[in-house]
Motif scaffolding. Structure first.
Motif, PDB file in Angstrom:
ATOM      1  N   ALA A  48       0.819  -1.206   0.000  1.00 49.19           N
ATOM      2  CA  ALA A  48       0.000   0.000   0.000  1.00 49.19           C
ATOM      3  C   ALA A  48       0.853   1.257   0.000  1.00 49.19           C
ATOM      4  O   ALA A  48       1.903   1.316   0.652  1.00 49.19           O
ATOM      5  CB  ALA A  48      -0.918  -0.001   1.219  1.00 49.19           C
ATOM      6  N   GLN A 165      -5.980   0.986  -4.234  1.00 51.40           N
ATOM      7  CA  GLN A 165      -6.267   2.230  -3.515  1.00 51.40           C
ATOM      8  C   GLN A 165      -6.767   3.344  -4.437  1.00 51.40           C
ATOM      9  O   GLN A 165      -6.996   4.456  -3.981  1.00 51.40           O
ATOM     10  CB  GLN A 165      -5.006   2.736  -2.809  1.00 51.40           C
ATOM     11  N   GLY A 182     -12.753   4.082   0.715  1.00 50.09           N
ATOM     12  CA  GLY A 182     -12.124   3.310  -0.347  1.00 50.09           C
ATOM     13  C   GLY A 182     -13.146   2.539  -1.153  1.00 50.09           C
ATOM     14  O   GLY A 182     -14.092   1.971  -0.592  1.00 50.09           O
ATOM     15  N   ILE A 187      -9.228   2.307   2.673  1.00 53.38           N
ATOM     16  CA  ILE A 187      -8.123   3.250   2.536  1.00 53.38           C
ATOM     17  C   ILE A 187      -7.068   2.912   3.581  1.00 53.38           C
ATOM     18  O   ILE A 187      -7.372   2.677   4.737  1.00 53.38           O
ATOM     19  CB  ILE A 187      -8.606   4.697   2.716  1.00 53.38           C
ATOM     20  N   TRP A 193      -3.347   9.353   4.551  1.00 52.18           N
ATOM     21  CA  TRP A 193      -4.681   9.186   3.961  1.00 52.18           C
ATOM     22  C   TRP A 193      -5.789   9.696   4.878  1.00 52.18           C
ATOM     23  O   TRP A 193      -6.918   9.906   4.427  1.00 52.18           O
ATOM     24  CB  TRP A 193      -4.930   7.712   3.645  1.00 52.18           C
TER      25      TRP A 193
END
Length: 213
Positions: A48, A165, A182, A187, A193
């Motif tokens: 991520a 993402q 998300g 997310i 974020w």
């Protein structure tokens, strides 16, 4: 007496509008709770990106816009001949291009789920997706040009793909500033974020880090 009644009417009208969004947040129409679970028919295992600007550096195009509707997408033979995968398209009216180029309408594909009968009918239909994320929902998209993953047997090839993402929805319920949700996956819960004002906060962060079109 008439002046007193007028003041009461004005106060009542102001109260009906609901609370103002926090300073720096754009005003967005209420969406009600979004339920992106139907969008998440695939489980991802991926590194991520800790911030939206880090993700922007990995894709060709970043745009904002709003969902105009959902339509049936291509049917693709992927892997075993005759084994068909159905996709549904989230049609997005592009509003602002933060990076790269995109047409005025961007279609983002989502897997419709496993087949429920011998005819290959997917478990979820187009209406299921439209209920989960209704037209008018604001979105932030991180996109790349799609690469063929099989033979398209119905419909047109996909134009865009997004990383896990790369689909961010703007949900507005009791918080007038909204929050980011998300689409394909949760997310990543890092500080980068976790911005106030939902998509507006993420856009502000992208601009502050030089992602401005």
């Amino acid at each position: 007496m008439r002046s007193f009644i007028l003041v009461l009417l004005l106060v009542a009208g102001c109260g009906a509008a609901g609370p103002e969004p926090p300073s720096g947040c754009g005003a967005s129409a209420r969406t009600g709770p979004l339920d992106p679970r139907v969008l998440r028919q695939t489980v991802y295992d991926y590194p991520a990106s800790p911030t939206p600007e880090a993700l922007a550096g990995k894709v060709e195009t970043v745009v904002t816009g709003h969902v105009t509707g959902w339509v049936a997408g291509p049917v693709v033979e992927e892997g075993i001949p005759g084994d068909r995968t159905h996709y549904v398209l989230m049609r997005t009216q592009v509003g602002e291009r933060l990076k790269g180029a995109a047409a005025d309408v961007a279609d983002v594909a989502f897997y419709q789920g496993a087949a429920v009968d011998d005819a290959g009918t997917p478990v979820h239909n187009v209406a299921d997706f439209a209920r989960a994320v209704p037209p008018g929902t604001r979105v932030l998209l991180f996109m790349n040009r799609a690469r063929p993953t099989g033979k398209v047997v119905e419909g047109r090839p996909l134009a865009w793909s997004t990383p896990p993402q790369g689909v961010i929805l703007h949900e507005v319920t009791d918080d007038p500033g909204g929050r980011a949700v998300g689409g394909r996956d949760e997310i990543f819960s890092s500080t980068g974020w976790n911005q106030p004002c939902g998509i507006d906060g993420l856009i502000a962060r992208l601009r502050a880090h030089g992602v401005t079109g």
